[in-house]
Design an enzyme around this catalytic site. Structure first.
Site, PDB file in Angstrom:
ATOM      1  N   LYS A  14       0.827  -1.212   0.000  1.00 47.66           N
ATOM      2  CA  LYS A  14       0.000   0.000   0.000  1.00 47.66           C
ATOM      3  C   LYS A  14       0.866   1.269   0.000  1.00 47.66           C
ATOM      4  O   LYS A  14       0.572   2.206  -0.721  1.00 47.66           O
ATOM      5  CB  LYS A  14      -0.929   0.035   1.228  1.00 47.66           C
ATOM      6  CG  LYS A  14      -1.945  -1.094   1.272  1.00 47.66           C
ATOM      7  CD  LYS A  14      -2.958  -0.885   2.393  1.00 47.66           C
ATOM      8  CE  LYS A  14      -2.372  -0.853   3.782  1.00 47.66           C
ATOM      9  NZ  LYS A  14      -1.813  -2.145   4.257  1.00 47.66           N
ATOM     10  N   ARG A  89     -10.306   0.550   8.756  1.00 41.08           N
ATOM     11  CA  ARG A  89      -9.967  -0.834   9.062  1.00 41.08           C
ATOM     12  C   ARG A  89     -11.107  -1.541   9.797  1.00 41.08           C
ATOM     13  O   ARG A  89     -11.002  -2.734  10.072  1.00 41.08           O
ATOM     14  CB  ARG A  89      -8.725  -0.881   9.933  1.00 41.08           C
ATOM     15  CG  ARG A  89      -7.405  -1.057   9.141  1.00 41.08           C
ATOM     16  CD  ARG A  89      -6.312  -0.914  10.165  1.00 41.08           C
ATOM     17  NE  ARG A  89      -5.070  -1.545   9.928  1.00 41.08           N
ATOM     18  CZ  ARG A  89      -3.976  -0.928   9.485  1.00 41.08           C
ATOM     19  NH1 ARG A  89      -4.036   0.304   9.084  1.00 41.08           N
ATOM     20  NH2 ARG A  89      -2.831  -1.567   9.430  1.00 41.08           N
ATOM     21  N   ARG A 128      11.412  -5.755   5.139  1.00 39.23           N
ATOM     22  CA  ARG A 128      11.235  -4.325   5.421  1.00 39.23           C
ATOM     23  C   ARG A 128      11.777  -3.990   6.810  1.00 39.23           C
ATOM     24  O   ARG A 128      12.357  -2.931   7.020  1.00 39.23           O
ATOM     25  CB  ARG A 128       9.747  -3.966   5.311  1.00 39.23           C
ATOM     26  CG  ARG A 128       9.461  -2.484   5.498  1.00 39.23           C
ATOM     27  CD  ARG A 128       8.042  -2.126   5.123  1.00 39.23           C
ATOM     28  NE  ARG A 128       7.107  -2.341   6.204  1.00 39.23           N
ATOM     29  CZ  ARG A 128       5.782  -2.165   6.115  1.00 39.23           C
ATOM     30  NH1 ARG A 128       5.244  -1.802   4.959  1.00 39.23           N
ATOM     31  NH2 ARG A 128       4.990  -2.370   7.136  1.00 39.23           N
ATOM     32  N   ARG A 134      10.899   0.033  12.006  1.00 37.84           N
ATOM     33  CA  ARG A 134       9.595  -0.206  12.641  1.00 37.84           C
ATOM     34  C   ARG A 134       9.667  -1.442  13.520  1.00 37.84           C
ATOM     35  O   ARG A 134       9.916  -2.544  13.025  1.00 37.84           O
ATOM     36  CB  ARG A 134       8.510  -0.383  11.567  1.00 37.84           C
ATOM     37  CG  ARG A 134       8.064   0.927  10.971  1.00 37.84           C
ATOM     38  CD  ARG A 134       6.971   0.735   9.963  1.00 37.84           C
ATOM     39  NE  ARG A 134       5.798   0.030  10.494  1.00 37.84           N
ATOM     40  CZ  ARG A 134       4.657  -0.078   9.852  1.00 37.84           C
ATOM     41  NH1 ARG A 134       4.514   0.484   8.666  1.00 37.84           N
ATOM     42  NH2 ARG A 134       3.641  -0.738  10.379  1.00 37.84           N
ATOM     43  N   ARG A 146      -0.657  -9.076  13.223  1.00 39.02           N
ATOM     44  CA  ARG A 146      -1.209  -7.969  12.425  1.00 39.02           C
ATOM     45  C   ARG A 146      -2.006  -8.514  11.246  1.00 39.02           C
ATOM     46  O   ARG A 146      -3.057  -7.974  10.896  1.00 39.02           O
ATOM     47  CB  ARG A 146      -0.074  -7.062  11.920  1.00 39.02           C
ATOM     48  CG  ARG A 146       0.505  -6.200  13.033  1.00 39.02           C
ATOM     49  CD  ARG A 146       1.885  -5.684  12.673  1.00 39.02           C
ATOM     50  NE  ARG A 146       1.895  -4.773  11.546  1.00 39.02           N
ATOM     51  CZ  ARG A 146       2.970  -4.549  10.781  1.00 39.02           C
ATOM     52  NH1 ARG A 146       4.108  -5.183  11.029  1.00 39.02           N
ATOM     53  NH2 ARG A 146       2.904  -3.715   9.782  1.00 39.02           N
TER      54      ARG A 146
HETATM   55  P1  AMP Z   1       0.094   0.429   9.178  1.00 40.24           P
HETATM   56  O1  AMP Z   1       1.206   1.410   8.998  1.00 40.24           O
HETATM   57  O2  AMP Z   1      -1.117   0.783   8.356  1.00 40.24           O
HETATM   58  O3  AMP Z   1       0.539  -1.000   8.966  1.00 40.24           O
HETATM   59  O4  AMP Z   1      -0.379   0.549  10.692  1.00 40.24           O
HETATM   60  C1  AMP Z   1       0.502   0.241  11.763  1.00 40.24           C
HETATM   61  C2  AMP Z   1      -0.310   0.067  13.030  1.00 40.24           C
HETATM   62  O5  AMP Z   1      -0.997   1.284  13.336  1.00 40.24           O
HETATM   63  C3  AMP Z   1      -1.405  -0.994  12.955  1.00 40.24           C
HETATM   64  O6  AMP Z   1      -0.903  -2.292  13.249  1.00 40.24           O
HETATM   65  C4  AMP Z   1      -2.361  -0.490  14.028  1.00 40.24           C
HETATM   66  O7  AMP Z   1      -1.885  -0.791  15.328  1.00 40.24           O
HETATM   67  C5  AMP Z   1      -2.291   1.023  13.858  1.00 40.24           C
HETATM   68  N1  AMP Z   1      -3.291   1.520  12.878  1.00 40.24           N
HETATM   69  C6  AMP Z   1      -3.049   2.093  11.663  1.00 40.24           C
HETATM   70  N2  AMP Z   1      -4.186   2.436  11.035  1.00 40.24           N
HETATM   71  C7  AMP Z   1      -5.196   2.065  11.869  1.00 40.24           C
HETATM   72  C8  AMP Z   1      -6.620   2.126  11.778  1.00 40.24           C
HETATM   73  N3  AMP Z   1      -7.246   2.623  10.691  1.00 40.24           N
HETATM   74  N4  AMP Z   1      -7.338   1.639  12.827  1.00 40.24           N
HETATM   75  C9  AMP Z   1      -6.726   1.144  13.924  1.00 40.24           C
HETATM   76  N5  AMP Z   1      -5.396   1.025  14.064  1.00 40.24           N
HETATM   77  C10 AMP Z   1      -4.620   1.498  13.047  1.00 40.24           C
END
Ligand code: AMP
Length: 191
Positions: A14, A89, A128, A134, A146
């Site tokens: 993404k 989400r 990554r 991260r 996740r």
């Molecule tokens: P990402 O960078 O999208 O993989 O998000 C990293 C982490 O941020 C996720 O594992 C969640 O803990 C949190 N997170 C990101 N976007 C959301 C969302 N829309 N709703 C809830 N938690 C989120």
């Protein structure tokens, strides 16, 4: 105004595809993961609370991310459109987003959902993690948590948009350019 959701599990590409799409279509990129990470970097109370949840691979509460998206929409009144990445989400987030967009007389044009096998996702995320800094990318059990969280909670989001006939599945494996072309084709048909 054209708004799209780029959907897909962690590691589905993404972030990479968002960069290319915003450049091509002049969209404003809104990633809740990035917004949360900048709160963490800024040492805010929100960031502090979110970090412990993110480190477990779980989702932060709906009201937190909805609030962040609401502010981001208000802070970008001149945007030609938004690309939502990692949001919504949950079904509650999807409903809230529809309401926020309606207030601005706009809506979601399409949800493009990247499909990638679990083994490929784990492989990509561990790779990554070698460079991303991260902490949630370095541990295989957090990565799998996740992915499971994505599968458990996010099916409802795809179902929500399917009701409006707005979901298109895209094969997320192959070269970056091939995937980009698949995404662009779907956008070009709707823009
Ligand atoms: P990402 O960078 O999208 O993989 O998000 C990293 C982490 O941020 C996720 O594992 C969640 O803990 C949190 N997170 C990101 N976007 C959301 C969302 N829309 N709703 C809830 N938690 C989120």
């Amino acid at each position: 105004m054209f708004n799209l959701i780029l959907f897909g599990p962690p590691g589905s590409g993404k972030g990479t595809q968002s960069e290319k799409l915003i450049a091509k279509y002049g969209l404003k990129h809104l990633s809740t993961g990035d917004l949360l990470r900048s709160e963490i970097a800024g040492g805010t109370a929100l960031g502090l609370a979110a970090k412990s949840i993110m480190d477990k691979g779980q989702l932060v509460p709906d009201e937190v991310v909805i609030g962040m998206i609401s502010s981001a929409l208000d802070n970008n009144p001149d945007a030609q459109g938004f690309l939502f990445d990692g949001f919504p989400r949950t079904a509650a987030q999807a409903e809230a987003l529809d309401k926020l967009l309606e207030l601005k007389d706009t809506s979601i044009g399409v949800m493009l959902a990247l499909e990638v096998s679990e083994e490929e996702l784990v492989k990509r995320l561990l790779k990554r993690g070698e460079t991303s800094g991260r902490s949630d990318d370095t541990n295989e059990s957090i990565i799998r948590a996740r992915i499971t969280e994505y599968q458990n909670k996010t099916t409802a989001v795809a179902d929500y948009y399917r009701n409006f006939d707005k979901v298109v599945m895209i094969k997320g494996e192959g070269s970056i350019d091939d995937i980009f072309n698949r995404l662009s084709k779907e956008i070009d048909e709707r823009i």
